[in-house]
Design a protein around this motif. Structure first.
Motif, PDB file in Angstrom:
ATOM      1  N   LEU A   1       1.223  -1.302  -0.069  1.00 35.41           N
ATOM      2  CA  LEU A   1      -0.004  -0.257  -0.225  1.00 35.41           C
ATOM      3  C   LEU A   1       1.131   1.150  -0.013  1.00 35.41           C
ATOM      4  CD1 LEU A   1      -3.007  -0.903   2.240  1.00 35.41           C
ATOM      5  CD2 LEU A   1      -2.897  -0.735  -0.424  1.00 35.41           C
ATOM      6  N   ALA A   2       1.604   1.130   0.661  1.00 31.76           N
ATOM      7  CA  ALA A   2       2.813   2.019   0.818  1.00 31.76           C
ATOM      8  C   ALA A   2       3.468   3.087  -0.257  1.00 31.76           C
ATOM      9  CB  ALA A   2       4.295   2.575   1.839  1.00 31.76           C
ATOM     10  N   VAL A   3       3.998   1.164  -1.202  1.00 31.23           N
ATOM     11  CA  VAL A   3       4.429   2.092  -2.918  1.00 31.23           C
ATOM     12  C   VAL A   3       3.267   2.239  -3.482  1.00 31.23           C
ATOM     13  CG1 VAL A   3       4.772   0.675  -4.617  1.00 31.23           C
ATOM     14  CG2 VAL A   3       5.764   0.377  -2.893  1.00 31.23           C
TER      15      VAL A   3
ATOM     16  N   VAL B   1      14.677   7.962  -6.191  1.00 35.13           N
ATOM     17  CA  VAL B   1      13.783   7.482  -6.428  1.00 35.13           C
ATOM     18  C   VAL B   1      14.385   6.440  -7.386  1.00 35.13           C
ATOM     19  CG1 VAL B   1      12.743   8.561  -7.593  1.00 35.13           C
ATOM     20  CG2 VAL B   1      11.610   6.904  -6.195  1.00 35.13           C
ATOM     21  N   GLN B   2      14.389   5.390  -6.760  1.00 34.75           N
ATOM     22  CA  GLN B   2      14.344   3.862  -7.646  1.00 34.75           C
ATOM     23  C   GLN B   2      13.083   3.111  -7.832  1.00 34.75           C
ATOM     24  OE1 GLN B   2      17.794   1.729  -7.585  1.00 34.75           O
ATOM     25  NE2 GLN B   2      19.062   3.584  -7.806  1.00 34.75           N
ATOM     26  N   ALA B   3      12.020   2.397  -8.780  1.00 33.17           N
ATOM     27  CA  ALA B   3      10.753   2.249  -8.674  1.00 33.17           C
ATOM     28  C   ALA B   3      10.741   1.366  -9.093  1.00 33.17           C
ATOM     29  CB  ALA B   3       9.593   2.634  -9.150  1.00 33.17           C
ATOM     30  N   ASP B   4      10.649   0.011  -9.572  1.00 35.84           N
ATOM     31  CA  ASP B   4      10.839  -1.681  -9.928  1.00 35.84           C
ATOM     32  C   ASP B   4       9.284  -1.334 -10.558  1.00 35.84           C
ATOM     33  OD1 ASP B   4      13.151  -1.917  -9.117  1.00 35.84           O
ATOM     34  OD2 ASP B   4      12.678  -3.300  -7.835  1.00 35.84           O
ATOM     35  N   MET B   5       8.937  -2.025 -12.088  1.00 33.75           N
ATOM     36  CA  MET B   5       8.017  -1.718 -12.723  1.00 33.75           C
ATOM     37  C   MET B   5       8.856  -3.939 -13.095  1.00 33.75           C
ATOM     38  SD  MET B   5       7.058   1.597 -15.359  1.00 33.75           S
ATOM     39  CE  MET B   5       7.499   3.055 -14.387  1.00 33.75           C
TER      40      MET B   5
END
Length: 135
Positions: free
Chosen positions: A36-38, A67-71
């Motif tokens: 939920l935080a993401v 920031v780094q986000a994994d899709m």
């Protein structure tokens, strides 16, 4: 013409039901395996089309957010993702001019990491805006 009596509880129950439906509908936009935080940091424009942001790492380096986000592509077909980061100050206003949209292909059953750096130290939060092309 007669006045009809409508109990005060009926509109309250109706509003509570509509709020529950709206909450369930918005929760279904994100993959259930996404924390939920993401999910709170992702602004999805349209359908996710098998793309999920499963992890997001945010650190402050030299007083600037990074920031780094994994899709992850949960499907077998390649997907084209358009994305940009929106940086926010401590009251939720956008910081800077905003990033331009970037395009990326996430291969079927694959994962891609996207990165960004806040434009100023005034940025304390962010949203990852995404639009996933249907095939």
């Amino acid at each position: 013409m007669r006045n009809r009596f409508v109990p005060a509880a009926i509109p309250t129950v109706l509003c509570a039901g509509l709020i529950a439906l709206a909450t369930n509908a918005s929760a279904q936009l994100h993959d259930p395996a996404t924390p939920l935080a993401v999910a709170a940091k992702v602004a999805l424009r349209g359908e996710a089309n098998s793309i999920a942001v499963r992890e997001m790492r945010i650190v402050r380096k030299n007083d600037i957010l990074v920031v780094q986000a994994d899709m992850s592509n949960m499907g077998r077909t390649d997907r084209t993702v358009f994305y940009r980061f929106k940086w926010l100050d401590n009251v939720g206003n956008q910081v800077g001019d905003g990033e331009s949209w970037k395009q990326m292909t996430v291969l079927g059953l694959g994962q891609q990491t996207v990165k960004s750096v806040a434009p100023t130290s005034a940025a304390v939060d962010l949203r990852l805006e995404m639009n996933v092309e249907p095939r």
